[in-house]
Design a protein around this motif. Structure first.
Motif, mmCIF file in Angstrom:
data_model
loop_
_atom_site.group_PDB
_atom_site.id
_atom_site.type_symbol
_atom_site.label_atom_id
_atom_site.label_comp_id
_atom_site.label_asym_id
_atom_site.label_seq_id
_atom_site.Cartn_x
_atom_site.Cartn_y
_atom_site.Cartn_z
ATOM 1 N N GLU A 109 0.825 -1.246 -0.019
ATOM 2 C CA GLU A 109 -0.423 -0.070 -0.265
ATOM 3 C C GLU A 109 1.029 1.494 0.240
ATOM 4 N N LEU A 110 1.945 0.639 1.245
ATOM 5 C CA LEU A 110 2.620 2.563 0.856
ATOM 6 C C LEU A 110 4.486 2.826 0.321
ATOM 7 N N LEU A 111 5.020 1.256 0.007
ATOM 8 C CA LEU A 111 6.265 1.504 -0.306
ATOM 9 C C LEU A 111 6.376 1.654 -1.964
ATOM 10 N N PRO A 112 7.386 2.649 -2.226
ATOM 11 C CA PRO A 112 7.435 2.024 -3.961
ATOM 12 C C PRO A 112 8.933 0.985 -4.091
ATOM 13 N N VAL A 113 8.413 -0.061 -4.694
ATOM 14 C CA VAL A 113 9.469 -0.773 -5.039
ATOM 15 C C VAL A 113 10.073 -0.199 -6.677
ATOM 16 N N VAL A 114 11.231 -0.498 -7.225
ATOM 17 C CA VAL A 114 12.331 -0.166 -7.819
ATOM 18 C C VAL A 114 12.365 -1.675 -9.183
ATOM 19 N N CYS A 115 11.753 -1.689 -10.197
ATOM 20 C CA CYS A 115 12.538 -3.358 -10.905
ATOM 21 C C CYS A 115 13.692 -2.948 -11.631
ATOM 22 N N ALA A 116 14.533 -3.215 -10.708
ATOM 23 C CA ALA A 116 15.808 -2.782 -11.570
ATOM 24 C C ALA A 116 16.173 -4.509 -11.933
ATOM 25 N N GLN A 117 15.775 -4.938 -13.526
ATOM 26 C CA GLN A 117 16.045 -5.848 -13.724
ATOM 27 C C GLN A 117 15.617 -6.137 -15.313
ATOM 28 N N ASN A 118 16.384 -7.193 -15.792
ATOM 29 C CA ASN A 118 16.665 -7.133 -16.636
ATOM 30 C C ASN A 118 14.587 -7.732 -17.840
ATOM 31 N N GLY A 119 13.928 -7.460 -18.584
ATOM 32 C CA GLY A 119 12.709 -7.345 -18.839
ATOM 33 C C GLY A 119 12.002 -6.552 -19.310
ATOM 34 N N VAL A 120 10.178 -6.679 -19.700
ATOM 35 C CA VAL A 120 9.550 -6.101 -18.890
ATOM 36 C C VAL A 120 8.330 -6.497 -18.553
ATOM 37 N N GLU A 121 8.728 -7.018 -17.818
ATOM 38 C CA GLU A 121 7.376 -7.855 -17.303
ATOM 39 C C GLU A 121 6.845 -7.675 -15.656
ATOM 40 N N ASN A 122 8.417 -7.589 -15.189
ATOM 41 C CA ASN A 122 7.958 -7.376 -13.872
ATOM 42 C C ASN A 122 7.645 -6.575 -13.267
#
Length: 345
Positions: A109-122
């Motif tokens: 609900e509250l925290l940001p999640v940063v997807c530092a990953q290859n690909g585009v589905e994450n």
């Protein structure tokens, strides 16, 4: 902000280590022998600069945990930086989504999640659970083959980490993240179209499977032709789907002379992320979200993708059977590629 680096391997360890060096509050999340070494000895981050000095680079005493339960209540200024392989994304996010945050509410609900990953589905997977999702396009040559040790091969900057809100846009949170990364030996452009950059990176990552299964050192020219065959399929697919992507010229203009690759004697770089998965014998590989992404989009839009489908299948076999990376003769791989292309011609 406190950066919780979920998956402290090559990319995550480098990002977390550089942030810690610049004085940011960091927690590393790892497992197995890597976690044990991080807890006992700290993180050793090798770079072209540190490789010049003796005694060896001191280890960074960064807190390390196995998961959210060890942290108790999360802080309201926490940033979750997801650095696991794409095949592990859903399971890991489910572990963190319901973690309680101080003052009430959950991480989802509250925290940001940063997807530092290859690909585009994450990012899409994360948005099923998390309210605030951000993309990070990773240009960060790095290696993790030994517990407690990661190596980042580029200088003067360790990498270019283009960031933005998902699916698009910019806000104060991502501006602050970009600022912190920019003070930690990264270029971190903040953009409102981060997925365009990640689709461009996807095209470059289509060569990962060729490098992982084929003996690419045997013939540089042939290896490049096979990689280009994967990439050209990818370009046709993205164009057919109307998906915008950053081309190599635009990326090179941004990179300039900011990232010069330098070998680090202490940790020879055998290959990229997929190669390293096979070298570590993890039993899984991310090709379903790289070559497999192109196959998926191609099937959706009626565009044949025989080469990427082949590389997806071969990578899965290599991972399942524990085969050594680069153990398929390049001429044999080229013959298989030719057969696959002829099957749809």
């Amino acid at each position: 902000m406190r950066y919780i680096i979920i998956g402290a391997g090559a990319v995550g360890g480098t990002i977390g280590g550089r942030l810690a060096e610049s004085g940011r509050d960091v927690v590393l999340v790892a497992r197995g022998a890597h976690l044990e070494t991080l807890r006992r000895d700290g993180l050793r981050l090798l770079t072209p600069d540190s490789d010049l000095y003796s005694p060896p680079t001191p280890r960074l005493p960064i807190p390390a945990v196995a998961g959210p339960r060890e942290l108790g209540e999360l802080r309201r200024d926490d940033v979750l930086v997801l650095c696991v392989k794409s095949q592990d994304t859903a399971g890991v996010l489910n572990q963190w989504a319901q973690a309680p945050v101080a003052g009430g509410g959950t991480a989802a609900e509250l925290l940001p999640v940063v997807c530092a990953q290859n690909g585009v589905e994450n990012e899409r997977t994360a948005l099923r659970l998390f309210q605030n999702v951000y993309g990070l396009c990773v240009w960060l040559p790095s290696v993790h083959l030994e517990p407690g040790v990661v190596a980042a091969n580029c200088t003067p900057q360790s990498g270019i980490l283009t960031v933005g809100r998902y699916p698009d846009g910019v806000d104060d949170v991502i501006k602050q993240i970009g600022h912190d990364l920019g003070e930690s030996r990264f270029d971190a452009p903040v953009v409102d179209d981060v997925m365009r950059w990640k689709y461009g990176k996807l095209l470059s990552n289509l060569g990962n499977a060729v490098e992982a299964v084929g003996d690419v050192a045997a013939d540089d020219d042939l290896a490049e032709r096979l990689i280009e065959a994967c990439r050209q399929e990818g370009i046709r697919v993205l164009n057919a789907a109307g998906i915008p992507f950053v081309g190599s010229a635009e990326r090179q203009a941004v990179q300039g002379d900011r990232m010069d690759f330098v070998e680090i004697a202490a940790v020879p770089r055998g290959g990229g992320s997929s190669w390293q998965s096979l070298a570590r014998g993890t039993g899984s590989i991310e090709t379903d979200y790289l070559s497999g992404e192109i196959s998926l989009i191609g099937r959706t839009h009626g565009v044949p993708t025989p080469v990427n489908a082949l590389m997806q299948r071969l990578s899965a076999v290599f991972a399942a059977e524990g085969r050594a990376p680069g153990s398929l003769a390049l001429t044999e791989l080229a013959a298989l590629v030719e057969q696959a292309q002829e099957s749809v011609s």
